[in-house]
Scaffold this motif. Structure first.
Motif, PDB file in Angstrom:
ATOM      1  N   GLU A  93      -6.865   1.767  -3.936  1.00 16.40           N
ATOM      2  CA  GLU A  93      -6.159   2.633  -3.001  1.00 16.40           C
ATOM      3  C   GLU A  93      -6.565   4.099  -3.079  1.00 16.40           C
ATOM      4  O   GLU A  93      -5.855   4.964  -2.581  1.00 16.40           O
ATOM      5  CB  GLU A  93      -4.636   2.517  -3.130  1.00 16.40           C
ATOM      6  CG  GLU A  93      -4.083   1.189  -2.697  1.00 16.40           C
ATOM      7  CD  GLU A  93      -2.571   1.172  -2.645  1.00 16.40           C
ATOM      8  OE1 GLU A  93      -1.991   1.981  -1.909  1.00 16.40           O
ATOM      9  OE2 GLU A  93      -1.991   0.340  -3.368  1.00 16.40           O
ATOM     10  N   PRO A 108       0.229   8.042   8.388  1.00 14.71           N
ATOM     11  CA  PRO A 108       0.198   6.578   8.290  1.00 14.71           C
ATOM     12  C   PRO A 108      -0.370   5.876   9.508  1.00 14.71           C
ATOM     13  O   PRO A 108      -0.809   4.736   9.402  1.00 14.71           O
ATOM     14  CB  PRO A 108       1.655   6.185   8.054  1.00 14.71           C
ATOM     15  CG  PRO A 108       2.460   7.356   8.411  1.00 14.71           C
ATOM     16  CD  PRO A 108       1.588   8.567   8.279  1.00 14.71           C
ATOM     17  N   ASP A 109      -0.416   6.546  10.659  1.00 18.34           N
ATOM     18  CA  ASP A 109      -0.930   5.891  11.868  1.00 18.34           C
ATOM     19  C   ASP A 109      -2.370   6.280  12.208  1.00 18.34           C
ATOM     20  O   ASP A 109      -2.886   5.911  13.249  1.00 18.34           O
ATOM     21  CB  ASP A 109      -0.027   6.184  13.060  1.00 18.34           C
ATOM     22  CG  ASP A 109       0.049   7.661  13.401  1.00 18.34           C
ATOM     23  OD1 ASP A 109      -0.448   8.506  12.612  1.00 18.34           O
ATOM     24  OD2 ASP A 109       0.608   7.986  14.457  1.00 18.34           O
ATOM     25  N   ALA A 142       5.517   5.903   4.256  1.00 18.53           N
ATOM     26  CA  ALA A 142       4.279   6.287   3.584  1.00 18.53           C
ATOM     27  C   ALA A 142       4.603   7.186   2.398  1.00 18.53           C
ATOM     28  O   ALA A 142       5.654   7.838   2.352  1.00 18.53           O
ATOM     29  CB  ALA A 142       3.374   7.028   4.565  1.00 18.53           C
ATOM     30  N   THR A 199      -8.005   7.143  -1.630  1.00 22.28           N
ATOM     31  CA  THR A 199      -7.938   7.371  -0.189  1.00 22.28           C
ATOM     32  C   THR A 199      -8.775   8.575   0.215  1.00 22.28           C
ATOM     33  O   THR A 199      -8.634   9.663  -0.364  1.00 22.28           O
ATOM     34  CB  THR A 199      -6.467   7.581   0.233  1.00 22.28           C
ATOM     35  OG1 THR A 199      -5.701   6.449  -0.194  1.00 22.28           O
ATOM     36  CG2 THR A 199      -6.338   7.755   1.724  1.00 22.28           C
ATOM     37  N   ILE A 237      -2.912   0.142   9.291  1.00 26.81           N
ATOM     38  CA  ILE A 237      -1.850   0.978   9.848  1.00 26.81           C
ATOM     39  C   ILE A 237      -0.547   0.184   9.782  1.00 26.81           C
ATOM     40  O   ILE A 237      -0.466  -0.925  10.282  1.00 26.81           O
ATOM     41  CB  ILE A 237      -2.181   1.387  11.296  1.00 26.81           C
ATOM     42  CG1 ILE A 237      -3.403   2.311  11.263  1.00 26.81           C
ATOM     43  CG2 ILE A 237      -0.979   2.043  11.969  1.00 26.81           C
ATOM     44  CD1 ILE A 237      -3.944   2.663  12.625  1.00 26.81           C
ATOM     45  N   ARG A 238       0.449   0.773   9.117  1.00 27.94           N
ATOM     46  CA  ARG A 238       1.760   0.138   9.042  1.00 27.94           C
ATOM     47  C   ARG A 238       2.508   0.419  10.347  1.00 27.94           C
ATOM     48  O   ARG A 238       2.616   1.573  10.774  1.00 27.94           O
ATOM     49  CB  ARG A 238       2.549   0.692   7.850  1.00 27.94           C
ATOM     50  CG  ARG A 238       3.856  -0.033   7.606  1.00 27.94           C
ATOM     51  CD  ARG A 238       4.461   0.334   6.268  1.00 27.94           C
ATOM     52  NE  ARG A 238       3.547  -0.067   5.202  1.00 27.94           N
ATOM     53  CZ  ARG A 238       3.457   0.557   4.023  1.00 27.94           C
ATOM     54  NH1 ARG A 238       4.233   1.572   3.737  1.00 27.94           N
ATOM     55  NH2 ARG A 238       2.588   0.138   3.123  1.00 27.94           N
ATOM     56  N   LEU A 269       7.531   1.364   9.033  1.00 25.24           N
ATOM     57  CA  LEU A 269       7.653   2.647   8.327  1.00 25.24           C
ATOM     58  C   LEU A 269       9.091   3.058   8.073  1.00 25.24           C
ATOM     59  O   LEU A 269       9.368   3.739   7.097  1.00 25.24           O
ATOM     60  CB  LEU A 269       6.938   3.753   9.116  1.00 25.24           C
ATOM     61  CG  LEU A 269       5.421   3.760   9.009  1.00 25.24           C
ATOM     62  CD1 LEU A 269       4.831   4.738  10.019  1.00 25.24           C
ATOM     63  CD2 LEU A 269       4.970   4.096   7.604  1.00 25.24           C
ATOM     64  N   ARG A 306      -8.139   1.836   6.170  1.00 25.24           N
ATOM     65  CA  ARG A 306      -6.780   1.575   5.690  1.00 25.24           C
ATOM     66  C   ARG A 306      -5.967   0.966   6.818  1.00 25.24           C
ATOM     67  O   ARG A 306      -5.976   1.477   7.943  1.00 25.24           O
ATOM     68  CB  ARG A 306      -6.128   2.889   5.235  1.00 25.24           C
ATOM     69  CG  ARG A 306      -4.727   2.695   4.657  1.00 25.24           C
ATOM     70  CD  ARG A 306      -4.123   4.001   4.232  1.00 25.24           C
ATOM     71  NE  ARG A 306      -3.780   4.820   5.395  1.00 25.24           N
ATOM     72  CZ  ARG A 306      -3.391   6.083   5.325  1.00 25.24           C
ATOM     73  NH1 ARG A 306      -3.309   6.693   4.158  1.00 25.24           N
ATOM     74  NH2 ARG A 306      -3.103   6.760   6.423  1.00 25.24           N
ATOM     75  N   LEU A 337       0.821  -1.209   0.000  1.00 22.64           N
ATOM     76  CA  LEU A 337       0.000   0.000   0.000  1.00 22.64           C
ATOM     77  C   LEU A 337       0.854   1.258   0.000  1.00 22.64           C
ATOM     78  O   LEU A 337       1.870   1.338   0.691  1.00 22.64           O
ATOM     79  CB  LEU A 337      -0.906   0.025   1.239  1.00 22.64           C
ATOM     80  CG  LEU A 337      -2.016  -1.011   1.316  1.00 22.64           C
ATOM     81  CD1 LEU A 337      -2.704  -0.926   2.672  1.00 22.64           C
ATOM     82  CD2 LEU A 337      -3.018  -0.797   0.210  1.00 22.64           C
ATOM     83  N   LEU A 393      -0.108   4.129   1.273  1.00 19.46           N
ATOM     84  CA  LEU A 393      -0.414   4.949   2.456  1.00 19.46           C
ATOM     85  C   LEU A 393      -0.376   6.427   2.055  1.00 19.46           C
ATOM     86  O   LEU A 393       0.443   7.223   2.515  1.00 19.46           O
ATOM     87  CB  LEU A 393       0.548   4.671   3.608  1.00 19.46           C
ATOM     88  CG  LEU A 393       0.601   3.243   4.134  1.00 19.46           C
ATOM     89  CD1 LEU A 393       1.600   3.142   5.282  1.00 19.46           C
ATOM     90  CD2 LEU A 393      -0.754   2.757   4.578  1.00 19.46           C
TER      91      LEU A 393
END
Length: 104
Positions: A28, A17-18, A75, A30, A56-57, A70, A54, A2, A4
Motif C-alpha cells: 500500500e 479516494p476517488d 479514506a 502510495t 476507487i471505493r 466511504l 489503486r 485498503l 486509501l
C-alpha cells in the motif's frame, strides 16, 4: 481493507479516494501516477515491487443491509512520506527498473 492514503509519498500531491491517479504496491505504498511512472519507473522504493492503480471505493453504499462505501469506511487522513532519500530511491530504481516485476 485498503487505507486509501491521502497523498503521494514522493511529491505529496493530494490523492483523494476517488482519483484514478493513485498507484499502490502490495504494501500500500502510495504514489501519484506521474511519480510512479516517470520518477520511480514502476519500482516501489520500499519493497522493489511494482505499482497498480489503486481501486476507487464507492462514495455510497449500493447494498441494502451492508455497511459499505466511504460513508462507512472513510479514506485515511494521515499523510505518509517515503523514508528513503532521493539517492536511495534512484539506486533502487536504477537496479530494478529493467527487471520484470515477477522476477524481482
Amino acid at each position: 481493507m485498503l487505507d486509501l492514503r491521502p497523498n503521494c509519498e514522493f511529491c505529496d500531491r493530494d490523492l483523494p479516494p476517488d482519483t484514478a491517479e493513485a498507484r499502490i504496491c502490495s504494501y500500500e505504498c502510495t504514489y501519484c501516477a506521474e511519480c510512479a511512472e516517470n520518477l520511480l519507473h514502476n519500482v516501489c522504493p520500499t519493497c522493489g515491487g511494482n505499482f497498480q492503480p489503486r481501486p476507487i471505493r464507492p462514495r455510497r453504499n449500493h447494498r441494502e443491509g451492508k455497511a459499505l462505501g466511504l460513508g462507512h469506511h472513510p479514506a485515511a487522513t494521515r499523510r505518509h512520506h517515503s523514508p528513503w532519500s532521493a539517492a536511495q530511491i534512484a539506486e533502487m530504481v536504477h537496479r530494478l527498473a529493467s527487471v520484470a516485476p515477477d522476477q524481482r
